[in-house]
Structure formats: C-alpha cells, structure tokens
Design a protein around this motif. Structure first.
Motif, PDB file in Angstrom:
ATOM      1  N   UNK A  33       1.029  -1.653   0.073  1.00 52.21           N
ATOM      2  CA  UNK A  33      -0.058   0.429   0.124  1.00 52.21           C
ATOM      3  C   UNK A  33       0.890   1.402   0.248  1.00 52.21           C
ATOM      4  N   UNK A  34       1.769   1.495   0.744  1.00 50.87           N
ATOM      5  CA  UNK A  34       2.835   2.178   0.292  1.00 50.87           C
ATOM      6  C   UNK A  34       3.830   2.923  -0.410  1.00 50.87           C
ATOM      7  N   UNK A  35       3.910   1.707  -0.783  1.00 42.08           N
ATOM      8  CA  UNK A  35       4.433   1.774  -2.708  1.00 42.08           C
ATOM      9  C   UNK A  35       3.468   2.178  -3.341  1.00 42.08           C
ATOM     10  N   UNK A  36       2.241   1.825  -3.159  1.00 44.30           N
ATOM     11  CA  UNK A  36       1.424   2.345  -4.310  1.00 44.30           C
ATOM     12  C   UNK A  36       1.080   3.306  -4.094  1.00 44.30           C
ATOM     13  N   UNK A  37       1.280   4.184  -3.063  1.00 47.31           N
ATOM     14  CA  UNK A  37       1.298   5.749  -2.652  1.00 47.31           C
ATOM     15  C   UNK A  37       1.786   6.000  -2.976  1.00 47.31           C
ATOM     16  N   UNK A  38       3.099   6.132  -2.595  1.00 48.12           N
ATOM     17  CA  UNK A  38       4.718   6.762  -3.116  1.00 48.12           C
ATOM     18  C   UNK A  38       4.711   6.399  -4.794  1.00 48.12           C
ATOM     19  N   UNK A  39       4.005   6.232  -5.716  1.00 51.12           N
ATOM     20  CA  UNK A  39       4.337   5.738  -6.927  1.00 51.12           C
ATOM     21  C   UNK A  39       3.285   6.568  -7.339  1.00 51.12           C
ATOM     22  N   UNK A  40       1.987   7.053  -7.103  1.00 54.04           N
ATOM     23  CA  UNK A  40       0.807   7.565  -7.517  1.00 54.04           C
ATOM     24  C   UNK A  40       1.749   9.258  -7.351  1.00 54.04           C
ATOM     25  N   UNK A  41       2.644   9.415  -5.780  1.00 49.13           N
ATOM     26  CA  UNK A  41       2.394  10.355  -5.734  1.00 49.13           C
ATOM     27  C   UNK A  41       3.683  11.145  -6.509  1.00 49.13           C
ATOM     28  N   UNK A  42       4.476   9.898  -6.904  1.00 48.38           N
ATOM     29  CA  UNK A  42       5.532  10.683  -7.954  1.00 48.38           C
ATOM     30  C   UNK A  42       4.467  11.109  -8.808  1.00 48.38           C
ATOM     31  N   UNK A  43       3.760  10.576 -10.290  1.00 52.22           N
ATOM     32  CA  UNK A  43       2.988  10.953 -10.637  1.00 52.22           C
ATOM     33  C   UNK A  43       2.216  12.370 -10.667  1.00 52.22           C
ATOM     34  N   UNK A  44       2.418  13.014  -9.980  1.00 55.68           N
ATOM     35  CA  UNK A  44       1.815  14.138  -9.165  1.00 55.68           C
ATOM     36  C   UNK A  44       2.971  15.522 -10.165  1.00 55.68           C
ATOM     37  N   UNK A  45       2.232  16.029 -10.749  1.00 55.23           N
ATOM     38  CA  UNK A  45       3.506  17.519 -11.907  1.00 55.23           C
ATOM     39  C   UNK A  45       3.905  17.758 -10.331  1.00 55.23           C
ATOM     40  N   UNK A  46       2.970  18.531  -9.293  1.00 52.37           N
ATOM     41  CA  UNK A  46       3.465  18.937  -8.076  1.00 52.37           C
ATOM     42  C   UNK A  46       4.533  18.290  -6.972  1.00 52.37           C
ATOM     43  N   UNK A  47       4.459  17.143  -6.936  1.00 50.84           N
ATOM     44  CA  UNK A  47       5.697  16.291  -5.987  1.00 50.84           C
ATOM     45  C   UNK A  47       6.328  15.326  -6.930  1.00 50.84           C
ATOM     46  N   UNK A  48       6.534  15.745  -8.418  1.00 47.01           N
ATOM     47  CA  UNK A  48       7.029  14.628  -8.885  1.00 47.01           C
ATOM     48  C   UNK A  48       8.485  15.704 -10.085  1.00 47.01           C
ATOM     49  N   UNK A  49       8.680  16.392  -9.593  1.00 48.15           N
ATOM     50  CA  UNK A  49       9.597  17.983  -9.854  1.00 48.15           C
ATOM     51  C   UNK A  49       9.516  18.218  -8.877  1.00 48.15           C
ATOM     52  N   UNK A  60      11.374   6.699  -2.208  1.00 48.07           N
ATOM     53  CA  UNK A  60      10.851   5.837  -3.499  1.00 48.07           C
ATOM     54  C   UNK A  60      12.058   4.096  -3.606  1.00 48.07           C
ATOM     55  N   UNK A  61      13.595   4.551  -3.251  1.00 47.68           N
ATOM     56  CA  UNK A  61      14.479   3.447  -3.219  1.00 47.68           C
ATOM     57  C   UNK A  61      14.485   3.602  -2.217  1.00 47.68           C
ATOM     58  N   UNK A  62      14.505   4.031  -1.014  1.00 43.65           N
ATOM     59  CA  UNK A  62      14.625   3.908  -0.068  1.00 43.65           C
ATOM     60  C   UNK A  62      14.069   2.538   0.614  1.00 43.65           C
ATOM     61  N   UNK A  63      12.598   3.008   0.661  1.00 46.05           N
ATOM     62  CA  UNK A  63      11.759   2.331   0.408  1.00 46.05           C
ATOM     63  C   UNK A  63      12.041   1.498  -0.034  1.00 46.05           C
ATOM     64  N   UNK A  64      11.999   0.796  -1.437  1.00 45.24           N
ATOM     65  CA  UNK A  64      12.074   0.488  -1.888  1.00 45.24           C
ATOM     66  C   UNK A  64      13.573  -1.011  -1.401  1.00 45.24           C
ATOM     67  N   UNK A  65      13.924  -0.481  -1.026  1.00 40.68           N
ATOM     68  CA  UNK A  65      15.243  -1.396  -0.424  1.00 40.68           C
ATOM     69  C   UNK A  65      14.849  -1.946   0.825  1.00 40.68           C
ATOM     70  N   UNK A  66      14.739  -1.638   1.555  1.00 35.86           N
ATOM     71  CA  UNK A  66      13.914  -1.433   2.797  1.00 35.86           C
ATOM     72  C   UNK A  66      13.160  -2.695   2.644  1.00 35.86           C
ATOM     73  N   UNK A  67      12.329  -2.703   1.935  1.00 35.85           N
ATOM     74  CA  UNK A  67      11.050  -3.736   2.022  1.00 35.85           C
ATOM     75  C   UNK A  67      11.123  -4.779   1.530  1.00 35.85           C
ATOM     76  N   UNK A  68      12.006  -5.132   0.867  1.00 34.81           N
ATOM     77  CA  UNK A  68      12.326  -5.985   0.414  1.00 34.81           C
ATOM     78  C   UNK A  68      13.431  -7.469   0.656  1.00 34.81           C
ATOM     79  N   UNK A  69      13.901  -6.818   2.084  1.00 39.16           N
ATOM     80  CA  UNK A  69      14.303  -7.673   2.596  1.00 39.16           C
ATOM     81  C   UNK A  69      13.397  -8.614   3.813  1.00 39.16           C
ATOM     82  N   UNK A  70      12.813  -7.945   3.820  1.00 37.51           N
ATOM     83  CA  UNK A  70      11.373  -8.620   3.923  1.00 37.51           C
ATOM     84  C   UNK A  70      10.803  -9.850   3.383  1.00 37.51           C
ATOM     85  N   UNK A  71      10.408  -9.246   1.808  1.00 38.10           N
ATOM     86  CA  UNK A  71      10.020 -10.588   0.847  1.00 38.10           C
ATOM     87  C   UNK A  71      11.021 -11.807   1.379  1.00 38.10           C
TER      88      UNK A  71
END
Length: 90
Positions: A33-49, A60-71
């Motif tokens: 759910x956090x990944x989905x929300x962060x990716x959606x935020x990345x697509x918002x022009x005001x947040x993505x630039x 996104x990079x940090x959360x992705x690498x931390x969450x992969x260790x749980x998998x």
C-alpha cells in the motif's frame, strides 16, 4: 482495527513482536500500500518535479530496498529486520 482483524492480528501480537502468518501478511499488505501511494505521488506534477521530486525518488528507492528485505529470500539479516527498521518491533 479493521485492518488488524482482516489479517487476524491483535494489538497484543504487535506489542509482543510476535511473528505470525497474519503479521507477515499484514506487513506485506502495508508495504505494498505504501509503494502504491508513493508511486502515485511521484506521478503528481507538483510532487514529481524539482527538489520535491528528487526527495520523493530517494524515499521510493529507500523504501523499496528496505521492504525487499522482508520478502521471501530478501536481504534482511533476521526475519524481523525491516520491522525493526520501521520501528514496529524492538
């Protein structure tokens, strides 16, 4: 509380740091759910630039690498590694 019930997890399970199938499923669900929300935020022009976009990319990079260790087969040093990193267990 509804989310905990959905995964058959109690507050006591979390407080005690119990590693149960329900807790694992709950954490996996919340990470996704956090990944989905962060990716959606990345697509918002005001947040993505600009500076905000650079910061969001780093998150996104940090959360992705931390969450992969749980998998399964992840890089965590223990099964609770990411849970500890996120302050969910001690």
């Amino acid at each position: 509380m509804e989310t905990l019930a959905l995964f058959s997890v109690s507050v006591e399970d979390l407080v005690a740091g119990r590693e149960t199938p329900g807790v694992r499923e709950l954490v996996e669900d919340q990470i996704e759910a956090a990944r989905v929300s962060l990716r959606a935020a990345r697509e918002m022009p005001v947040l993505g630039e600009g500076p905000a976009g650079a910061l969001l990319d780093a998150v996104l990079r940090t959360s992705s690498s931390k969450s992969r260790s749980w998998e399964p087969g992840g890089t965590g040093t223990s099964s609770w590694g990411p849970m500890t990193a996120y302050g969910l267990v001690k």
